[in-house]
Design a protein around this motif. Structure first.
Motif, PDB file in Angstrom:
ATOM      1  N   VAL A   1      27.005  -4.762 -29.871  1.00 47.96           N
ATOM      2  CA  VAL A   1      27.088  -6.226 -30.020  1.00 47.96           C
ATOM      3  C   VAL A   1      26.147  -6.903 -29.028  1.00 47.96           C
ATOM      4  CG1 VAL A   1      28.600  -8.230 -29.671  1.00 47.96           C
ATOM      5  CG2 VAL A   1      29.413  -6.266 -31.002  1.00 47.96           C
ATOM      6  N   ALA A   2      26.164  -6.430 -27.781  1.00 46.69           N
ATOM      7  CA  ALA A   2      25.298  -7.027 -26.760  1.00 46.69           C
ATOM      8  C   ALA A   2      23.824  -6.842 -27.117  1.00 46.69           C
ATOM      9  CB  ALA A   2      25.599  -6.421 -25.389  1.00 46.69           C
ATOM     10  N   ARG A   3      23.467  -5.684 -27.652  1.00 46.45           N
ATOM     11  CA  ARG A   3      22.066  -5.454 -28.060  1.00 46.45           C
ATOM     12  C   ARG A   3      21.691  -6.367 -29.227  1.00 46.45           C
ATOM     13  NH1 ARG A   3      22.054   1.107 -27.427  1.00 46.45           N
ATOM     14  NH2 ARG A   3      21.292   1.140 -25.285  1.00 46.45           N
ATOM     15  N   GLY A   4      22.616  -6.535 -30.172  1.00 47.02           N
ATOM     16  CA  GLY A   4      22.363  -7.441 -31.299  1.00 47.02           C
ATOM     17  C   GLY A   4      22.175  -8.869 -30.815  1.00 47.02           C
ATOM     18  N   ASN A   5      23.032  -9.294 -29.892  1.00 50.51           N
ATOM     19  CA  ASN A   5      22.903 -10.646 -29.330  1.00 50.51           C
ATOM     20  C   ASN A   5      21.597 -10.804 -28.566  1.00 50.51           C
ATOM     21  OD1 ASN A   5      25.390 -11.352 -30.361  1.00 50.51           O
ATOM     22  ND2 ASN A   5      26.503 -11.026 -28.447  1.00 50.51           N
TER      23      ASN A   5
ATOM     24  N   GLN B   1      17.301 -19.456 -22.848  1.00 49.55           N
ATOM     25  CA  GLN B   1      17.200 -18.183 -23.577  1.00 49.55           C
ATOM     26  C   GLN B   1      16.827 -17.042 -22.631  1.00 49.55           C
ATOM     27  OE1 GLN B   1      18.156 -17.851 -26.796  1.00 49.55           O
ATOM     28  NE2 GLN B   1      18.676 -20.018 -26.612  1.00 49.55           N
ATOM     29  N   LYS B   2      15.950 -17.342 -21.659  1.00 46.87           N
ATOM     30  CA  LYS B   2      15.576 -16.320 -20.665  1.00 46.87           C
ATOM     31  C   LYS B   2      16.792 -15.924 -19.818  1.00 46.87           C
ATOM     32  CE  LYS B   2      10.725 -17.649 -20.225  1.00 46.87           C
ATOM     33  NZ  LYS B   2       9.737 -18.292 -19.353  1.00 46.87           N
ATOM     34  N   ILE B   3      17.565 -16.918 -19.397  1.00 44.71           N
ATOM     35  CA  ILE B   3      18.774 -16.649 -18.601  1.00 44.71           C
ATOM     36  C   ILE B   3      19.767 -15.826 -19.417  1.00 44.71           C
ATOM     37  CG2 ILE B   3      20.808 -17.745 -17.558  1.00 44.71           C
ATOM     38  CD1 ILE B   3      18.878 -20.087 -16.759  1.00 44.71           C
TER      39      ILE B   3
ATOM     40  N   SER C   1      18.843 -11.317 -31.027  1.00 45.32           N
ATOM     41  CA  SER C   1      18.935 -12.673 -31.579  1.00 45.32           C
ATOM     42  C   SER C   1      18.374 -13.700 -30.595  1.00 45.32           C
ATOM     43  CB  SER C   1      20.402 -12.983 -31.903  1.00 45.32           C
ATOM     44  OG  SER C   1      20.539 -14.310 -32.309  1.00 45.32           O
ATOM     45  N   VAL C   2      18.713 -13.549 -29.317  1.00 39.58           N
ATOM     46  CA  VAL C   2      18.226 -14.480 -28.291  1.00 39.58           C
ATOM     47  C   VAL C   2      16.712 -14.354 -28.150  1.00 39.58           C
ATOM     48  CG1 VAL C   2      18.290 -14.954 -25.798  1.00 39.58           C
ATOM     49  CG2 VAL C   2      20.420 -14.616 -27.052  1.00 39.58           C
ATOM     50  N   ARG C   3      16.194 -13.144 -28.228  1.00 44.96           N
ATOM     51  CA  ARG C   3      14.736 -12.949 -28.154  1.00 44.96           C
ATOM     52  C   ARG C   3      14.036 -13.641 -29.329  1.00 44.96           C
ATOM     53  NH1 ARG C   3      14.903  -6.579 -26.421  1.00 44.96           N
ATOM     54  NH2 ARG C   3      14.898  -6.910 -24.168  1.00 44.96           N
ATOM     55  N   THR C   4      14.634 -13.508 -30.509  1.00 47.70           N
ATOM     56  CA  THR C   4      14.058 -14.163 -31.692  1.00 47.70           C
ATOM     57  C   THR C   4      14.067 -15.677 -31.511  1.00 47.70           C
ATOM     58  OG1 THR C   4      14.809 -12.337 -33.094  1.00 47.70           O
ATOM     59  CG2 THR C   4      14.271 -14.407 -34.203  1.00 47.70           C
ATOM     60  N   GLN C   5      15.180 -16.220 -31.004  1.00 52.69           N
ATOM     61  CA  GLN C   5      15.267 -17.671 -30.770  1.00 52.69           C
ATOM     62  C   GLN C   5      14.237 -18.121 -29.745  1.00 52.69           C
ATOM     63  OE1 GLN C   5      19.332 -18.643 -29.698  1.00 52.69           O
ATOM     64  NE2 GLN C   5      20.152 -17.704 -31.563  1.00 52.69           N
TER      65      GLN C   5
ATOM     66  N   GLN D   1      19.115 -13.815 -21.897  1.00 56.12           N
ATOM     67  CA  GLN D   1      18.613 -12.445 -22.045  1.00 56.12           C
ATOM     68  C   GLN D   1      18.954 -11.598 -20.813  1.00 56.12           C
ATOM     69  OE1 GLN D   1      14.555 -11.730 -23.519  1.00 56.12           O
ATOM     70  NE2 GLN D   1      14.539 -13.883 -24.143  1.00 56.12           N
ATOM     71  N   GLU D   2      18.770 -12.165 -19.629  1.00 59.45           N
ATOM     72  CA  GLU D   2      19.082 -11.429 -18.394  1.00 59.45           C
ATOM     73  C   GLU D   2      20.574 -11.111 -18.316  1.00 59.45           C
ATOM     74  OE1 GLU D   2      16.848 -10.037 -16.385  1.00 59.45           O
ATOM     75  OE2 GLU D   2      15.452 -10.854 -17.874  1.00 59.45           O
ATOM     76  N   ARG D   3      21.405 -12.068 -18.730  1.00 57.08           N
ATOM     77  CA  ARG D   3      22.844 -11.834 -18.710  1.00 57.08           C
ATOM     78  C   ARG D   3      23.221 -10.703 -19.674  1.00 57.08           C
ATOM     79  NH1 ARG D   3      27.294 -12.573 -21.363  1.00 57.08           N
ATOM     80  NH2 ARG D   3      26.320 -13.631 -23.123  1.00 57.08           N
ATOM     81  N   LEU D   4      22.629 -10.722 -20.868  1.00 54.38           N
ATOM     82  CA  LEU D   4      22.931  -9.684 -21.858  1.00 54.38           C
ATOM     83  C   LEU D   4      22.417  -8.314 -21.413  1.00 54.38           C
ATOM     84  CD1 LEU D   4      22.228 -11.770 -25.078  1.00 54.38           C
ATOM     85  CD2 LEU D   4      24.437 -10.758 -24.431  1.00 54.38           C
ATOM     86  N   LYS D   5      21.234  -8.285 -20.801  1.00 52.23           N
ATOM     87  CA  LYS D   5      20.717  -7.011 -20.273  1.00 52.23           C
ATOM     88  C   LYS D   5      21.660  -6.456 -19.205  1.00 52.23           C
ATOM     89  CE  LYS D   5      15.796  -8.044 -20.911  1.00 52.23           C
ATOM     90  NZ  LYS D   5      14.563  -8.375 -20.179  1.00 52.23           N
ATOM     91  N   SER D   6      22.155  -7.358 -18.349  1.00 52.48           N
ATOM     92  CA  SER D   6      23.092  -6.958 -17.303  1.00 52.48           C
ATOM     93  C   SER D   6      24.393  -6.424 -17.915  1.00 52.48           C
ATOM     94  CB  SER D   6      23.382  -8.165 -16.397  1.00 52.48           C
ATOM     95  OG  SER D   6      24.350  -7.848 -15.450  1.00 52.48           O
ATOM     96  N   ASP D   7      24.880  -7.097 -18.974  1.00 54.96           N
ATOM     97  CA  ASP D   7      26.088  -6.639 -19.674  1.00 54.96           C
ATOM     98  C   ASP D   7      25.887  -5.244 -20.251  1.00 54.96           C
ATOM     99  OD1 ASP D   7      27.415  -8.978 -19.091  1.00 54.96           O
ATOM    100  OD2 ASP D   7      27.291  -9.810 -21.117  1.00 54.96           O
ATOM    101  N   ILE D   8      24.729  -5.027 -20.860  1.00 52.77           N
ATOM    102  CA  ILE D   8      24.441  -3.720 -21.471  1.00 52.77           C
ATOM    103  C   ILE D   8      24.454  -2.624 -20.402  1.00 52.77           C
ATOM    104  CG2 ILE D   8      22.650  -2.336 -22.607  1.00 52.77           C
ATOM    105  CD1 ILE D   8      21.929  -4.973 -24.176  1.00 52.77           C
TER     106      ILE D   8
END
Length: 196
Positions: free
Chosen positions: A117-121, A157-159, A124-128, A161-168
């Motif tokens: 889910v985090a990778r999918g999100n 969106q950059k912030i 999506s954020v990268r696309t946005q 992405q960093e949060r999602l990378k950290s979650d992963i």
């Protein structure tokens, strides 16, 4: 002469009184000089930790109080208690090593789902972000200033992405720890059940 006899009687009475009064226990301990001490008054607090013996009125040992454990021994005792508690809990949770394996697979599947889910999100954020950057580029090519709300969205969106990378990364670390923990539990349960 009468005074001397009275003194002797008092002395004898003083020696016999503890026996008559029931204070027949003696305490044997070793003092700081290494001398063995016998006492009816008990063991001084500073010597209790070294251990002592309680003797009856015939001089027989009726109780042995062992020395207090050293720091290393106490650490070992506490580790053994923790291990016993952990083993008891393990046996309450699981009946067989196969139960542990099923629980492991469920937990890893759950964590894999969260990672997915985090990778999918993240995608999506990268696309946005790419769409917002494209809009910003269009404004710049047309010679217009990029609107503040687009710049703010790009930063958000950059912030994100960093949060999602950290979650992963966190989910992956939890997955690795869970895998290791379940494997250790399975192996320990095999030992406890005699299934080496």
């Amino acid at each position: 002469m009468h005074k001397t006899a009275l003194t002797r009687c008092s002395l004898l009475l003083g020696l016999l009184l503890p026996v008559v009064a029931g204070a027949t226990e003696l305490y044997r301990y070793v003092d700081d000089r290494g001398t063995t001490v016998l006492s009816r008054q008990g063991v001084p607090p500073e010597h209790i930790g070294k251990g002592y013996e309680v003797l009856n009125d015939q001089g027989r040992v009726i109780k042995v109080i062992p020395p207090a454990p050293t720091a290393e021994e106490m650490k070992h005792i506490l580790a053994e208690k923790a291990r016993a508690s952990s083993d008891a809990q393990l046996l309450r949770f699981y009946s067989t090593p196969e139960d542990v394996e099923r629980a492991r697979q469920r937990k890893l599947a759950e964590l894999d789902g969260l990672i997915g889910v985090a990778r999918g999100n993240l995608q999506s954020v990268r696309t946005q972000q790419a769409n917002l950057q494209s809009q910003a580029a269009n404004h710049e090519r047309a010679g217009r200033a990029v609107p503040a709300h687009i710049l703010a969205q790009i930063d958000n969106q950059k912030i994100e992405q960093e949060r999602l990378k950290s979650d992963i990364l966190r989910y992956q670390a939890v997955r690795k720890a869970a895998d290791s923990s379940f494997n250790a539990d399975r192996d320990r349960l095999k030992v406890l059940l005699g299934r080496n």
